[in-house]
Every structure is written in C-alpha cells, then in structure tokens.
Design an enzyme around this catalytic site. Structure first.
Site, short mmCIF file in Angstrom:
data_model
loop_
_atom_site.label_atom_id
_atom_site.label_comp_id
_atom_site.label_asym_id
_atom_site.label_seq_id
_atom_site.Cartn_x
_atom_site.Cartn_y
_atom_site.Cartn_z
N ASP A 62 113.11 34.27 20.21
CA ASP A 62 112.47 35.07 21.25
C ASP A 62 112.77 34.43 22.60
O ASP A 62 113.66 33.59 22.70
CB ASP A 62 110.96 35.09 20.98
CG ASP A 62 110.27 36.35 21.46
OD1 ASP A 62 110.36 36.64 22.66
OD2 ASP A 62 109.64 37.04 20.64
N HIS A 96 106.64 36.42 26.34
CA HIS A 96 106.69 37.00 24.99
C HIS A 96 106.77 35.94 23.90
O HIS A 96 106.01 35.98 22.93
CB HIS A 96 107.85 37.97 24.89
CG HIS A 96 107.76 38.90 23.72
ND1 HIS A 96 108.36 38.64 22.51
CD2 HIS A 96 107.13 40.09 23.57
CE1 HIS A 96 108.11 39.63 21.67
NE2 HIS A 96 107.37 40.52 22.29
N SER A 255 105.42 43.60 17.74
CA SER A 255 105.70 42.17 17.91
C SER A 255 104.51 41.36 17.41
O SER A 255 104.67 40.38 16.67
CB SER A 255 105.94 41.85 19.38
OG SER A 255 107.23 42.19 19.78
#
Length: 453
Positions: A62, A96, A255
């Site tokens: 990520d 994120h 996610s």
C-alpha cells in the site's frame, strides 16, 4: 480502476476534527476507541483471550506506513519502499497504508492501551511494502515484485487493499509463488458497486472480501461477483492517519474490510501455526454467518461470499483441518514459470514435451495401481450405501471442497440461533447486540425491513 484509486472511499468525516475546537487529546482518543464499532461487534476482548496475532507478520502492500504513530509504534517493521528504495515505515502524508496497518495491528496507547485505535490482531507485526503511484496503463508495474518481496520477507499474510486494473503474467506468477510458499493473500472486491470484483480479487488463490455495515447489510458500493469469498466491516471505520495534525479519520470501503479479514487470518495463523493458508480460510468460511434476512440464500453468494467473518468462532470452534487448499482455487502450476526456482520450460512443461515410444514400465504399474484403487473405492461406496440407505455423500454433499463435514449450502453456521434470530438490530442490550454468553456475535440482526444492496 488504477492504483491511484485505492479501495477505500474516504467519507471526509475526520474524527480528529474535534481538535479544531480545542478538545483534550485524551477525550479525543477515548472517542476514537468508542468509534471502533467492529471491536465491539466482534467482542474483541474475548478474541484476545484466544489469540492476539503474536508471531505473525502481515505485509501491507500500500502507501508506506507511519510507523511512529502512537498506536503503531513498535509493531511496524522497516519494510521497503518501492518508491525510493528506502524504508517504508516513515510516511507522513498519505494515510491509506497507515490506516490499514492500524486496523490489523494497532495497539492503542495511553494507560492500559485504552486510547486510540486498536487493531484486531494487536500483537502482529506489519511489513510495509510501499508502492508508487503510477499512471493508467502501467499501474501494475511492480505488483509481482512487491508480492515476491513480501513472501521472501516471511510474511504469512499479505493485505492488498488496492485495485489494479489488470494483472500481468509477472503478477500471476507472483501470486502462484505466494501460494507455493503457503502465504495467504487477501484483496478487496472493489468500491464501484459493480457486479464483478477486481481482477486481483478474482485471481486464483486470493481471498476476495466485500464490505458490510454494522447491521450486516452489504455496503452499496461493495463490488460483487462469483469469486466473492468473505465479508467484513467496511462502513464508518475509524483508523489511524499518517498526518500528525489529523491522527485519525473515518472512511468506508472494502479496503477496511480486507484489513479485518487479514487481521482475522493473523489471529488464526498465530493460534494454529500448523494449518495451511487454505485451512485457515476454511475456518473463516465455515464460521462465517449471514444476517437473518439473508439466511437460506445459495452460498457462496455474489455479495456476501460465504458470509461475514466471526473471528471468535473461527478461533474456538471444533473444525477439522480439511484439505490443504480448503476453499481456495489454487493458481495453476503452469502459470507460475520461474516460481520457486523452476525456470520456464523446465519441470512439468519440459516433461510434457518429451517424445517417447510408449509408456514405460513404471507408468504401466502406476496406472494399474490407480485402477485398483478406483475399484476399491467404488466397492466401499456401494457397500456403505446399501448399509446406510439414503445417507448423503460424505463432506456435506456436492459443493464441498475436501474438508470433512463441509456443507456450505446447508443450515449450520450460517443460520445459528442467537443474534441472527432477533426481530431488530437493537433487540439485545447495547448497540451491537452483544450477548455476554455468546462472544463473537457479529453480524447483528438486520432492521425489520430487508436490507437493500
């Protein structure tokens, strides 16, 4: 969908916004923990008596991770940034990756670790694999390399809360490499509300995950498809941020649900270190559940897969290990050229291309032995059928995948009494319908009106 658009759909409601009004940090942190409804829904306190994920490394491919966040410090390995070749635990802007890491292995902070974000597997380690933001058309460049790096660094679970638009041969070979090395790969189904999951989530050997809200209703933007395997919380999820000014934020997306499934896998891999990746998924699948309004649907369902994960049940139920691959459809061996030291054209491919004048003695003996085994099995089956009358086939009938007793389309773990038989979502004390005698009761019963999709 490119890598520039990750699976998480940020809601824009920042939990840390209270700082603008001068709220005390302790009050903010307490509210942050209170906002983590999945921990209450899963009855995390009971889960952590069984496993905390200790000894397990989860790779998060990520954005790089902010390893110095107070809720993550000590749980994040240096990893590698494929952006600049350096470490991947020093992110200070993009949130994120940090958010996913915190949902998996956040440990909170303050007295008794009672404040901030707590992950579902708080003693697991995070291996951050920082991937670059790249343009459309080349947004898979490096995916295979990132997966191989995670495998070679001994991660036993790989979290992929990303959505590549397509897969290359190198990507597929890397997924086969992960399967060969017994690494569990988890990916989100996508956030477009489409009737197909992302190419990555649809790949053999990958656990495709959808998102549900606190009532068990599927999130409207959660992609669906025949490859869907599991569902987990993915609506109004509080997680850590890399930004120092806004240490927490709120978001929706597959996610987040992917991170919760990865965390559940880490819990299981810690408690059952001898089980294969497929057998770990087997436990998650066999203990998954559906909201009452969805009971009786054909499983796996395109939206729920086999249901919403129940980590406590997966950790405590008496479930036979089953076959090595469990419910996973493994990548074909011939699609992984160069994997595990086997070069293209060698091994099986080379053997299949050899010319000969006929079957050798060993092959003939092997065929004869196989015929005898088949005859023996037929005789045993016939005898048992005569003896037992109309008893069904072993392993729960058609649709099972080798594990004894698996019956995905029959009543059982998907139609249990308790919270799934209530008349409304708030029938039990507390907003999450927890029953003190039945930990791990998520998902709660749905509203009286059947939920839409």
């Amino acid at each position: 969908m490119s890598f520039t658009r990750t699976l998480r759909a940020v809601s824009g409601a920042v939990v840390a916004g209270a700082l603008l009004f001068g709220a005390a940090p302790n009050a903010l942190a307490d509210q942050t923990r209170d906002d983590q409804w999945p921990l209450k829904a899963f009855d995390a306190a009971s889960i952590w008596k069984e496993s905390t994920g200790k000894g397990v490394t989860v790779a998060v491919i990520d954005d790089p991770v902010y390893g110095d966040h107070p809720d993550l410090k000590g749980n994040v390995l240096p990893g590698k940034s494929f952006i600049d070749g350096g470490r991947a635990d020093r992110e200070s802007g993009k949130n994120h990756g940090t958010g996913m890491a915190s949902l998996i292995a956040g440990h909170g902070h303050g007295a008794g670790k009672a404040d901030g974000v707590m992950g579902l597997a708080p003693d697991a380690k995070i291996l951050p694999v920082g991937r670059p933001e790249v343009g459309a058309g080349v947004d898979n460049s490096g995916l295979g390399e990132w997966i191989r790096y995670a495998v070679d660094q001994h991660a036993s679970v790989i979290n992929l809360s990303i959505a590549p638009a397509f897969l290359t041969d190198s990507d597929r070979e890397a997924l086969a490499y992960a399967a060969k090395k017994d690494v569990l790969v988890v990916a989100g189904s996508g956030n477009d509300g489409e009737d197909k999951v992302t190419p990555l989530a649809a790949s053999p050997g990958v656990v495709a995950v959808g998102a549900a809200d606190k009532t068990g209703k599927i999130w409207a933007k959660s992609n669906s498809g025949s490859q869907m395997m599991l569902t987990a919380p993915g609506v109004e999820i509080t997680s850590a941020s890399a930004s120092g000014s806004d240490p927490y934020h709120l978001a929706d997306g597959t996610s987040d649900s992917t991170a919760y499934v990865s965390a559940a896998a880490a819990l299981l891999r810690s408690k059952f270190p001898d089980l294969t990746a497929g057998q770990i998924v087997n436990r998650l699948v066999k203990t998954a559940a559906l909201p009452k309004s969805e009971e009786g649907i054909h499983l796996p369902d395109a939206h729920y897969g086999f249901g919403i994960i129940r980590p406590y049940s997966a950790l405590t139920k008496d479930i036979p290990a089953g076959s090595k691959n469990g419910p996973l459809k493994m990548p074909k061996a011939d699609s992984s050229a160069g994997v595990g030291g086997t070069s293209a054209g060698s091994g099986g491919q080379q053997a299949s291309g050899e010319k000969g004048e006929g079957l050798g003695t060993g092959a003939i003996v092997g065929i004869a032995a196989g015929v005898l085994v088949v005859v023996a099995v037929i005789v045993i089956v016939v005898v048992r059928q005569k003896k037992n009358g109309r008893n069904g086939p072993p392993n729960g009938g058609p649709g099972g995948f080798g594990g004894p007793g698996f019956a995905p389309q029959q009543p059982g773990p998907y139609q249990q009494p308790g919270p799934y038989q209530q008349s409304g979502p708030y029938a039990q004390p507390g907003p999450y319908q927890q029953q003190p005698s039945a930990p791990g009761s998520y998902p709660p019963a749905p509203p009286t009106q059947p939920p839409g999709r």
